[in-house]
Write a protein that holds these residues in place. Structure first.
Motif, PDB file in Angstrom:
ATOM      1  N   PRO A  71       0.845  -1.203   0.000  1.00 40.85           N
ATOM      2  CA  PRO A  71       0.000   0.000   0.000  1.00 40.85           C
ATOM      3  C   PRO A  71       0.876   1.247   0.000  1.00 40.85           C
ATOM      4  O   PRO A  71       1.880   1.301   0.700  1.00 40.85           O
TER       5      PRO A  71
ATOM      6  N   SER B 265      -0.780  -5.168   5.499  1.00 38.27           N
ATOM      7  CA  SER B 265      -1.000  -3.978   6.321  1.00 38.27           C
ATOM      8  C   SER B 265      -0.355  -4.209   7.672  1.00 38.27           C
ATOM      9  O   SER B 265      -0.189  -5.350   8.102  1.00 38.27           O
TER      10      SER B 265
ATOM     11  N   SER C  33      -4.601  -0.803  -1.871  1.00 33.76           N
ATOM     12  CA  SER C  33      -4.019  -1.573  -0.773  1.00 33.76           C
ATOM     13  C   SER C  33      -2.893  -2.501  -1.214  1.00 33.76           C
ATOM     14  O   SER C  33      -2.350  -3.247  -0.408  1.00 33.76           O
TER      15      SER C  33
END
Ligand code: HEC
Ligand code: HEC
Length: 324
Positions: A86, A98, A92
Motif C-alpha cells: 500500500p 498492512s 491496498s
C-alpha cells in the motif's frame, strides 16, 4: 488505508507519487540527451564553457553507467513497491499487506504458542492457580499492563481506585474469583447518589459526617455525632443500619479504616452532597476469557498475601514463561 474520507484525496496523493517517480525518469532522460550548445567563437571541446579558479573547466561527460543504472533500478523498485504494497493513495497493494494485518498474525501465532499453557490453566480453579508460579508470573504481567494504571503496580490502588490487597470486609463486592472475573468482564459502576438536599443544610451534613466517623471510631465531635445518628437512617438502605455496607449494592463498609474516597469530615460531607459515580471500564476487549481467569487468580493472591491466616504468594520462577 481507510483514513481518506473522500476518494479525491486518494487520487490526488496517488497522482503526486506517480508524477514524482515518472518525473525522475524524465529528468534522467533529458539530462542524458542534453547537448552542449557551442556559441560563436567557442571551440567544440566538450566543455560547458564554465570556468572557475582561472583554469578549472566543467566537462559535459555522460553520467557513469553504474550510476545511471542505479537510478533506473530505483525507479523500477519504487513502481514495483507501489504495485505490491500500500502506498498509492488508498490502493491496498497486490499483497494486501498492512501493519494491522501483520500485528493480528503475530498475535494469532503468539496465542497459538501459549494456548496449551492457557488450556492447562483454564481447567484449574483460581484458588489452585494462585499457587502456580507460572500462572502468577503471567498474571502479574497482565495486571501491570491492564490494571496497574488505576490500581497501582502493587494493587494497593489510590483515591477512588480500590485497593485490591484489602481484607474482604473492605471490598466493595464479595472478595473472590467470581467477583473479580465479573468486574473485569463487565466493568462496574459504583453509584452513591447525591443526598445533600435530602439531609438538610451544612449543619446537618456536618452532624451526619461526624456520626459516620464515629462508626469507625475515628476522631469526631460527640455532640454532632449524637445528632447525626438519626440522619443516618437515610443511608441505611445501602450502607446498612450498622454502617457495615452491602456488597450486593457495592455500598462500602463505613466502620473500617479504609476510605476509598478519602477520610475525614470534609470528604464525607463532599460525597453526601455531590454523590459519586465511580466507573471501572470492562476489560473483556483487552483480555481473553483465559487471560481474565489467570488475572483473577493473580488478584486473588494479591488480596491475600500478608493478611493474617492467608497463604503467602508463591515466588516468581527464575525464568518466567513467555509473555502471552
Ligand atoms: C481505568 C481505571 C481502571 C482500570 C484500568 C481497572 N480498574 Fe478495576 N476498578 C476501577 C474502579 C474505579 C473501581 C471501583 C468501581 C466501583 O466503585 O464500583 C474498580 C474496581 C475493581 C474491583 C472491585 C474491587 C472491590 O472492592 O470490590 C476489582 C476486583 C478490580 N477493579 C480489578 C481490576 C483488574 C483485575 C483490572 C485489570 C484487568 C482492573 N481492575 C482495571 C478502575 C479501574
Ligand atoms: C443508593 C445507595 C446509597 C445510599 C442511599 C447512600 N450511599 Fe454512600 N455509597 C454508596 C455506594 C455504592 C458507594 C461507593 C461508591 C463507589 O463505588 O465508589 C458509597 C460510598 C460512600 C462513602 C465513601 C466511603 C469510602 O470508603 O470512601 C461514604 C462516606 C458514604 N457513601 C456515605 C453515605 C452516607 C452518609 C449516606 C446517607 C446520606 C449514604 N452514603 C447513602 C451507596 C449509597
Amino acid at each position: 488505508m481507510s483514513d481518506f474520507t473522500n476518494g479525491f484525496w486518494s487520487w490526488y496523493i496517488g497522482a503526486i507519487s506517480l508524477v514524482s517517480i515518472l518525473g525522475c525518469g524524465w529528468l534522467l532522460w533529458v539530462a542524458g540527451k542534453a547537448k552542449v550548445t557551442v556559441q560563436a567563437g567557442q571551440v567544440a571541446d566538450n566543455t560547458t564553457g564554465h570556468v572557475w579558479d582561472e583554469n578549472l573547466q566543467e566537462y559535459n561527460n555522460p553520467l557513469p553507467r553504474w550510476w545511471m543504472w542505479l537510478f533506473i533500478l530505483t525507479i523500477v523498485f519504487s513502481l514495483a513497491y507501489l504495485v505490491i504494497f500500500p502506498g498509492l493513495g488508498s490502493f491496498s497493494g497486490s499483497l494486501k499487506w498492512s501493519t494491522e494485518g501483520e500485528h493480528k498474525q503475530d498475535l494469532t501465532s503468539m496465542r497459538a504458542q501459549v494456548a496449551p499453557l492457557y488450556a492447562e490453566f483454564a481447567v484449574q480453579p483460581a484458588e489452585a492457580l494462585a499457587k502456580d508460579p507460572r500462572a502468577m508470573a503471567i498474571g502479574e504481567r497482565l495486571f501491570m499492563n491492564n490494571c496497574s494504571q488505576c490500581h497501582g503496580s502493587d494493587g494497593r490502588g489510590s483515591k477512588s481506585y480500590p485497593n485490591l490487597t484489602n481484607a474482604n470486609s473492605a471490598w466493595l463486592g464479595e472478595r473472590g474469583a467470581a467477583h473479580i472475573v465479573q468486574t473485569m468482564t463487565q466493568g462496574r459502576t459504583g453509584v452513591m447518589p447525591a443526598m445533600g438536599a435530602a439531609i438538610g443544610g451544612d449543619a446537618e451534613i456536618s452532624q451526619l459526617a461526624n456520626y459516620v466517623l464515629s462508626l469507625s471510631a475515628s476522631p469526631h465531635n460527640e455532640i454532632k455525632a449524637f445528632s447525626g445518628k438519626k440522619l443516618f437512617s437515610a443511608c441505611a438502605a445501602c450502607h446498612g443500619m450498622d454502617g457495615k455496607g452491602n456488597k450486593a449494592l457495592g455500598a462500602p463498609n463505613l466502620t473500617d479504616d479504609y476510605w476509598l474516597h478519602g477520610w475525614g469530615e470534609a470528604a464525607i460531607a463532599n460525597i453526601v452532597k455531590n454523590g459519586k459515580n465511580n466507573v471501572m471500564p470492562a476489560q473483556a476487549s483487552n483480555l481473553t476469557a483465559e487471560q481474565i481467569h489467570v488475572v483473577s487468580a493473580y488478584v486473588l493472591s494479591l488480596s491475600r498475601s500478608g493478611l493474617p491466616g492467608e497463604p503467602a504468594r508463591p515466588a516468581a520462577p527464575a525464568s518466567p514463561p513467555k509473555p502471552p
